[in-house]
Design a protein around this motif. Sequence first.
Motif, PDB file in Angstrom:
ATOM      1  N   GLY A  85       6.539  52.660  22.188  1.00  0.00           N
ATOM      2  CA  GLY A  85       7.184  53.590  21.274  1.00  0.00           C
ATOM      3  C   GLY A  85       7.691  54.867  21.901  1.00  0.00           C
ATOM      4  O   GLY A  85       8.212  55.740  21.204  1.00  0.00           O
ATOM      5  N   VAL A  86       7.583  55.011  23.236  1.00  0.00           N
ATOM      6  CA  VAL A  86       8.040  56.235  23.902  1.00  0.00           C
ATOM      7  C   VAL A  86       9.539  56.136  24.160  1.00  0.00           C
ATOM      8  O   VAL A  86      10.016  55.219  24.823  1.00  0.00           O
ATOM      9  N   GLN A  87      10.263  57.104  23.620  1.00  0.00           N
ATOM     10  CA  GLN A  87      11.701  57.189  23.844  1.00  0.00           C
ATOM     11  C   GLN A  87      12.097  58.458  24.590  1.00  0.00           C
ATOM     12  O   GLN A  87      13.135  58.508  25.239  1.00  0.00           O
ATOM     13  N   GLN A  88      11.224  59.475  24.499  1.00  0.00           N
ATOM     14  CA  GLN A  88      11.524  60.769  25.104  1.00  0.00           C
ATOM     15  C   GLN A  88      10.233  61.443  25.535  1.00  0.00           C
ATOM     16  O   GLN A  88       9.206  61.340  24.851  1.00  0.00           O
ATOM     17  N   VAL A  89      10.252  62.106  26.683  1.00  0.00           N
ATOM     18  CA  VAL A  89       9.094  62.847  27.182  1.00  0.00           C
ATOM     19  C   VAL A  89       9.474  64.322  27.236  1.00  0.00           C
ATOM     20  O   VAL A  89      10.382  64.714  27.980  1.00  0.00           O
ATOM     21  N   ALA A  90       8.791  65.136  26.437  1.00  0.00           N
ATOM     22  CA  ALA A  90       9.112  66.552  26.368  1.00  0.00           C
ATOM     23  C   ALA A  90       8.474  67.349  27.498  1.00  0.00           C
ATOM     24  O   ALA A  90       8.968  68.424  27.862  1.00  0.00           O
ATOM     25  N   GLY A  91       7.389  66.828  28.060  1.00  0.00           N
ATOM     26  CA  GLY A  91       6.675  67.551  29.102  1.00  0.00           C
ATOM     27  C   GLY A  91       7.084  67.135  30.498  1.00  0.00           C
ATOM     28  O   GLY A  91       8.209  66.686  30.742  1.00  0.00           O
ATOM     29  N   ARG A  92       6.154  67.248  31.416  1.00  0.00           N
ATOM     30  CA  ARG A  92       6.414  66.932  32.821  1.00  0.00           C
ATOM     31  C   ARG A  92       6.161  65.450  33.098  1.00  0.00           C
ATOM     32  O   ARG A  92       5.497  64.769  32.324  1.00  0.00           O
ATOM     33  N   PHE A  93       6.672  65.000  34.233  1.00  0.00           N
ATOM     34  CA  PHE A  93       6.332  63.672  34.739  1.00  0.00           C
ATOM     35  C   PHE A  93       5.472  63.878  35.970  1.00  0.00           C
ATOM     36  O   PHE A  93       5.926  64.422  36.990  1.00  0.00           O
ATOM     37  N   LEU A  94       4.213  63.473  35.882  1.00  0.00           N
ATOM     38  CA  LEU A  94       3.232  63.727  36.936  1.00  0.00           C
ATOM     39  C   LEU A  94       2.816  62.414  37.593  1.00  0.00           C
ATOM     40  O   LEU A  94       2.794  61.361  36.949  1.00  0.00           O
ATOM     41  N   VAL A  95       2.477  62.486  38.859  1.00  0.00           N
ATOM     42  CA  VAL A  95       1.965  61.315  39.577  1.00  0.00           C
ATOM     43  C   VAL A  95       0.637  61.696  40.213  1.00  0.00           C
ATOM     44  O   VAL A  95       0.466  62.802  40.735  1.00  0.00           O
ATOM     45  N   TRP A  96      -0.299  60.744  40.181  1.00  0.00           N
ATOM     46  CA  TRP A  96      -1.654  60.999  40.699  1.00  0.00           C
ATOM     47  C   TRP A  96      -2.073  59.851  41.602  1.00  0.00           C
ATOM     48  O   TRP A  96      -2.085  58.693  41.195  1.00  0.00           O
ATOM     49  N   GLY A  97      -2.404  60.190  42.839  1.00  0.00           N
ATOM     50  CA  GLY A  97      -2.883  59.201  43.797  1.00  0.00           C
ATOM     51  C   GLY A  97      -4.289  59.480  44.274  1.00  0.00           C
ATOM     52  O   GLY A  97      -4.706  58.996  45.328  1.00  0.00           O
ATOM     53  N   GLY A  98      -5.042  60.248  43.503  1.00  0.00           N
ATOM     54  CA  GLY A  98      -6.357  60.709  43.938  1.00  0.00           C
ATOM     55  C   GLY A  98      -7.479  59.710  43.810  1.00  0.00           C
ATOM     56  O   GLY A  98      -8.631  60.044  44.107  1.00  0.00           O
ATOM     57  N   ALA A  99      -7.180  58.481  43.388  1.00  0.00           N
ATOM     58  CA  ALA A  99      -8.249  57.481  43.305  1.00  0.00           C
ATOM     59  C   ALA A  99      -8.809  57.149  44.678  1.00  0.00           C
ATOM     60  O   ALA A  99      -9.958  56.718  44.803  1.00  0.00           O
ATOM     61  N   VAL A 210      10.681  56.007  42.135  1.00  0.00           N
ATOM     62  CA  VAL A 210      11.146  54.680  41.722  1.00  0.00           C
ATOM     63  C   VAL A 210      10.884  54.452  40.236  1.00  0.00           C
ATOM     64  O   VAL A 210      11.737  53.903  39.521  1.00  0.00           O
ATOM     65  N   PHE A 211       9.715  54.892  39.743  1.00  0.00           N
ATOM     66  CA  PHE A 211       9.443  54.704  38.321  1.00  0.00           C
ATOM     67  C   PHE A 211      10.444  55.468  37.466  1.00  0.00           C
ATOM     68  O   PHE A 211      10.853  54.986  36.392  1.00  0.00           O
ATOM     69  N   ARG A 212      10.836  56.616  37.915  1.00  0.00           N
ATOM     70  CA  ARG A 212      11.829  57.397  37.159  1.00  0.00           C
ATOM     71  C   ARG A 212      13.122  56.599  36.974  1.00  0.00           C
ATOM     72  O   ARG A 212      13.726  56.601  35.898  1.00  0.00           O
ATOM     73  N   THR A 213      13.532  55.883  38.038  1.00  0.00           N
ATOM     74  CA  THR A 213      14.725  55.037  37.938  1.00  0.00           C
ATOM     75  C   THR A 213      14.499  53.886  36.963  1.00  0.00           C
ATOM     76  O   THR A 213      15.379  53.555  36.153  1.00  0.00           O
ATOM     77  N   MET A 214      13.318  53.270  37.021  1.00  0.00           N
ATOM     78  CA  MET A 214      13.017  52.154  36.130  1.00  0.00           C
ATOM     79  C   MET A 214      12.941  52.619  34.667  1.00  0.00           C
ATOM     80  O   MET A 214      13.361  51.896  33.758  1.00  0.00           O
ATOM     81  N   ALA A 215      12.406  53.809  34.443  1.00  0.00           N
ATOM     82  CA  ALA A 215      12.348  54.351  33.085  1.00  0.00           C
ATOM     83  C   ALA A 215      13.747  54.660  32.559  1.00  0.00           C
ATOM     84  O   ALA A 215      14.044  54.408  31.373  1.00  0.00           O
ATOM     85  N   ALA A 216      14.605  55.171  33.423  1.00  0.00           N
ATOM     86  CA  ALA A 216      15.983  55.455  33.006  1.00  0.00           C
ATOM     87  C   ALA A 216      16.691  54.184  32.553  1.00  0.00           C
ATOM     88  O   ALA A 216      17.500  54.194  31.615  1.00  0.00           O
ATOM     89  N   ALA A 217      16.383  53.064  33.211  1.00  0.00           N
ATOM     90  CA  ALA A 217      16.979  51.786  32.815  1.00  0.00           C
ATOM     91  C   ALA A 217      16.518  51.360  31.423  1.00  0.00           C
ATOM     92  O   ALA A 217      17.186  50.552  30.770  1.00  0.00           O
ATOM     93  N   GLN A 218      15.390  51.907  30.965  1.00  0.00           N
ATOM     94  CA  GLN A 218      14.894  51.643  29.614  1.00  0.00           C
ATOM     95  C   GLN A 218      15.327  52.715  28.627  1.00  0.00           C
ATOM     96  O   GLN A 218      14.893  52.706  27.466  1.00  0.00           O
ATOM     97  N   ILE A 220      14.735  55.974  28.986  1.00  0.00           N
ATOM     98  CA  ILE A 220      13.761  57.074  28.955  1.00  0.00           C
ATOM     99  C   ILE A 220      14.053  58.007  30.122  1.00  0.00           C
ATOM    100  O   ILE A 220      13.845  57.648  31.285  1.00  0.00           O
ATOM    101  N   ALA A 221      14.537  59.187  29.825  1.00  0.00           N
ATOM    102  CA  ALA A 221      14.878  60.159  30.875  1.00  0.00           C
ATOM    103  C   ALA A 221      13.634  60.943  31.262  1.00  0.00           C
ATOM    104  O   ALA A 221      12.936  61.486  30.400  1.00  0.00           O
ATOM    105  N   LEU A 222      13.352  60.997  32.560  1.00  0.00           N
ATOM    106  CA  LEU A 222      12.198  61.735  33.063  1.00  0.00           C
ATOM    107  C   LEU A 222      12.645  62.772  34.072  1.00  0.00           C
ATOM    108  O   LEU A 222      13.586  62.539  34.843  1.00  0.00           O
ATOM    109  N   PRO A 223      11.968  63.922  34.126  1.00  0.00           N
ATOM    110  CA  PRO A 223      12.251  64.890  35.196  1.00  0.00           C
ATOM    111  C   PRO A 223      11.708  64.376  36.517  1.00  0.00           C
ATOM    112  O   PRO A 223      11.018  63.352  36.575  1.00  0.00           O
ATOM    113  N   ALA A 224      12.012  65.070  37.604  1.00  0.00           N
ATOM    114  CA  ALA A 224      11.498  64.681  38.917  1.00  0.00           C
ATOM    115  C   ALA A 224       9.972  64.707  38.902  1.00  0.00           C
ATOM    116  O   ALA A 224       9.345  65.551  38.245  1.00  0.00           O
ATOM    117  N   ALA A 225       9.384  63.771  39.615  1.00  0.00           N
ATOM    118  CA  ALA A 225       7.931  63.643  39.641  1.00  0.00           C
ATOM    119  C   ALA A 225       7.287  64.829  40.355  1.00  0.00           C
ATOM    120  O   ALA A 225       7.817  65.336  41.349  1.00  0.00           O
TER     121      ALA A 225
END
Length: 428
Positions: A85-99, A210-218, A220-225
Amino acid sequence: ADTGEMIERLSGAEPMPPASVTKTFTALYARDRLGPDYRFTTRLIGSGTLTGGRLTGDLILAGGGDPVLTTDDLAALAADLKAAGVQQVAGRFLVWGGALPYQHEIDPGQLPHLGYNPAVSGLNLNFNRVYFEWAPQGTGGYRVSMDARTDTYRPDVAIARMRVADRDLPVYTYEDAGGADDWTVARTALGDGGSRWLPVRKPALYAGDVFRTMAAAQGIALPAAVEIADLPEGRDLARHDSPPLDVLIADMLEYSTNLTAEVLGLTATQAAGGHPATLADSTDFMRRWARDTLGIHARFGDHSGLGEGTLVSASEMVTALVAAARDGALIRLMKEIALVNDEGEALPAPPAVVRAKTGTLNFVSALAGYLVTPGGRRLAFAIFTADPEQRVQAQASGEEVPPGTRDWGRQARRVQQQLLQGWALRHR
């Protein structure tokens, strides 16, 4: 392998570099600490509320360490995000690799452009490699591209950049540009065009790019990670699970993927209660596990065998293989090695089945595993070969394939074949 009786030995107690045969220990370590059905999970987390298709908070791409995550998987996650159900993200696009603790590279002693020596993170993509392609364009010019390709997708990436430089050597240079990997390549090395995989040093940002590009294809516009160190709370919007551990191990042993080995080793150490900051911290746990579980005293520099710090004797390797043969899991996961004639052609009626792990570095060749005769007798073997003096010279040359390496490797593999076929015929 069933009785532990030593049949033949030559310099068996001498510590030798096992190269990628090290991954055999890593496989056993990971199975013991994680279990054969363990899976890595990559999640999309929403930190705010979702109303009318609008996510009011941040979207987080959170890695779980998956070493085999691909662009195709990110495309599926983007589709799942839309389905949630996500069509728009009002906040930031964050990535976490701390696992997992970030490692800039597996072995600092390698040349900078080798794709099998990437960074290690809790968020990895395409084995942390980017595809560099070039073709002549105009008079003396070249068209260059960097993408995260699979058989299905070829998204361009901004996180890795390439510039053609007017020089002969070095062929490649790398510079950390903060938010990107900056590469240069010598014009004289490009010839009529070509391609190769280069390592990624910023894997979390790479996956975000890369995910930002894949989301755009759906749609869903995202800011830079933006990469974050701590994972905020939120609810899962989509998730992707890796194949089970035994599938990952079988692929690692067949294709000798260094990233998979380091991820499995680090994750196994965390499961054992460790908090490794470096590969050396983690391999110290694996060394103690090998001593207590397998009864051997090997030295590990990493979990993949890429670096210089791993030494194990052939006798200790066989001891480990005999111990691992009790449940039969390792032999099932190992790759079948064809028995061939002097011309490299597979024998039409081989005297045995060989399942083993290969290991190759410049002037190092190793093979260890199991030989099963037609009558069902199982032999465990280890063949370690190295020329330390030529290896030192090869490293000093700065060449990716130093002179003499290929011929030496062919001779070493021929010796392996002669030994295996001799054992198979004598111990039927």
